[in-house]
Design a protein around this motif. Structure first.
Motif, PDB file in Angstrom:
ATOM      1  N   THR A   1      31.761  40.256  37.146  1.00 38.30           N
ATOM      2  CA  THR A   1      31.922  41.200  37.930  1.00 38.30           C
ATOM      3  C   THR A   1      30.664  42.364  38.034  1.00 38.30           C
ATOM      4  O   THR A   1      29.662  42.765  38.993  1.00 38.30           O
TER       5      THR A   1
ATOM      6  N   TRP B   1      36.646  42.876  43.871  1.00 35.92           N
ATOM      7  CA  TRP B   1      35.813  42.090  44.358  1.00 35.92           C
ATOM      8  C   TRP B   1      36.062  41.049  42.261  1.00 35.92           C
ATOM      9  O   TRP B   1      35.884  39.592  42.915  1.00 35.92           O
ATOM     10  N   LEU B   2      36.764  41.573  41.466  1.00 31.47           N
ATOM     11  CA  LEU B   2      37.080  41.267  40.473  1.00 31.47           C
ATOM     12  C   LEU B   2      38.409  40.011  41.226  1.00 31.47           C
ATOM     13  O   LEU B   2      38.483  38.639  40.899  1.00 31.47           O
TER      14      LEU B   2
END
Ligand code: BJ8
Length: 429
Positions: A339, A182-183
């Motif tokens: 995030t 996701w980062l």
């Protein structure tokens, strides 16, 4: 009462390549529904005038602001999901707008292309573009899509043929590997926004944008806390409207107006000025977001004499419950914080999603509600199945509970009304 009308801007709409004739009919209908649903309420706070005016100018002056932003080279990005890292868009000087997806009017446009048996929110949103009946869709530079649910992620492929659509992969679990993935997606999104705006985002830009978003979210938290007062100083319909407008308005101005309204509500509470009677049943709604102009459930519940005191939803607390650190020292840290903040959103696309069950119970207690209505849209598999766990939790805790699965058509209104009334009677016993 003066007649309410959503203002017409036919010349501008023509320049935006819209189906002006059709859109104008929808505009008149929406104005009528708004007048009936909203302006018929008694004793509304004076501060609602700003939000009513936002609706009157929804297809006019706000669109002009977006066009002006584009003239200045600032990107305008449309979204359907609260996973969009808005801070990055703001930091690049861009504008983020939520796109409508709560109207039956655009569903037939979508059904000419998409299957009928998918979520009405996806169909409604897609239909606005397919039918050229939404000025926001016509203005934006690109759409932010995500891989939350199957209906959405496959629709982006078709939507991309009509408007550029950037799809971010949203993990479906919350493990370390998901966090890392996701980062990486957040960083790719930042690069995309920077290339669009021609501006490299600095740490100071990110801090400023984080402050803006925190302030907006704090204003909404404040509003939600005030409405929990018993008797509540504002109707659930009005709070829902503000939560919906949060996705359209300029964030600094929006936060200021919400805070001014909150000042008024504090005074109302001190003076014991309440909207519904003290005995009105207090209902919390949990479930899928109610995109503009979906006011169906609130209208039914409050029409039956109860009051809605909380929305556990993305157009509701899921959007504003989490803040983030404004003072990170470097870009890597601020993107990691961002995030982590977004991974706290407990959308039903995650598995397992125990945080959401706990959050629903927490909000139930905090809001002083007397019952929960879980609201889901037809064909939304993740919310429809997660409903089982919410129901089990309510049974365990002895919370009066009802499940509604609906769409945007008026066909089930009579049947829903009967069910809502029976539920309210059960609470009153
Ligand atoms: S974070 S809730 S805004 S995805 S209702 S389109 S899930 S089939 S809206 Fe949502 Fe983001 Fe999650 Fe929130 Fe699909 Fe379900 Fe339709 Fe849905």
């Amino acid at each position: 009462m003066t007649h309410f009308e959503i203002k017409a801007y036919p010349e501008m709409w023509k320049d935006l390549d819209m189906d002006v004739e059709r859109f104008d009919k929808m505009r008149l209908m929406l104005g009528e529904i708004f007048e009936k649903t909203y302006l018929s309420q008694k004793n509304r706070p004076a501060g609602m005038a700003y939000f009513d005016n936002m609706i009157a100018e929804l297809h006019g002056s706000r669109i002009k602001e977006l066009l002006a932003a584009k003239e200045e080279g600032r990107p305008v990005i449309g979204t359907f999901c609260v996973y969009i890292p808005e801070e990055i868009v703001l930091a690049a000087g861009g504008v983020c707008v939520g796109l409508c997806g709560g109207s039956q009017g655009s569903v037939p446009d979508a059904e000419k292309i998409l299957p009928r048996n998918i979520c009405p929110m996806v169909k409604s949103a897609f239909g606005f573009k397919a039918g050229r009946i939404c000025p926001y869709f016509q203005v934006l530079d690109f759409v932010y899509g995500e891989t939350t649910c199957d209906a959405k992620k496959k629709t982006w492929e078709i939507l991309d043929e009509m408007v550029p659509t950037h799809v971010m992969e949203i993990p479906q679990m919350k493990n370390q590997t998901d966090q890392e993935m996701w980062l990486a997606e957040v960083k790719a999104f930042k690069t995309k926004v920077e290339s669009f705006s021609g501006k490299e985002v600095t740490i100071e830009d990110m801090r400023r944008a984080t402050r803006t978003m925190n302030n907006k979210r704090k204003a909404l938290q404040r509003l939600n806390t005030l409405r929990h007062t018993n008797p509540t100083p504002i109707s659930g319909k009005d709070v829902l409207l503000i939560e919906q407008i949060a996705f359209y308005d300029e964030p600094i101005r929006f936060a200021r107006e919400v805070n001014e309204l909150c000042d008024e509500l504090e005074k109302r509470i001190a003076d014991n000025v309440a909207i519904p009677s003290k005995n009105a049943a207090r209902i919390m709604v949990a479930g899928v977001p109610m995109a503009l102009p979906n006011w169906k459930l609130h209208n039914l519940v409050e029409g039956a004499g109860a009051v809605i005191v909380n929305e556990e939803s993305c157009i509701g607390t899921r959007y504003y419950k989490d803040l983030m650190d404004e003072n990170a020292e470097d870009m890597e840290t601020i993107l990691q914080n961002l995030t982590s903040r977004y991974m706290q959103i407990d959308c039903s696309c995650f598995t397992p999603n125990n945080e959401r069950i706990d959050q629903v119970l927490r909000e139930y207690k905090e809001s002083g509600a007397q019952g929960i209505i879980h609201y889901s849209l037809q064909f939304c598999h993740t919310y429809n199945i997660e409903e089982i766990r919410i129901r089990q939790a309510c049974e365990r805790e002895g919370i009066p509970y009802m499940f509604i699965e609906s769409d945007y058509s008026p066909e089930d209104v009579g049947q829903l009304q009967t069910r809502v009334e029976a539920f309210l009677e059960q609470i009153g016993e």
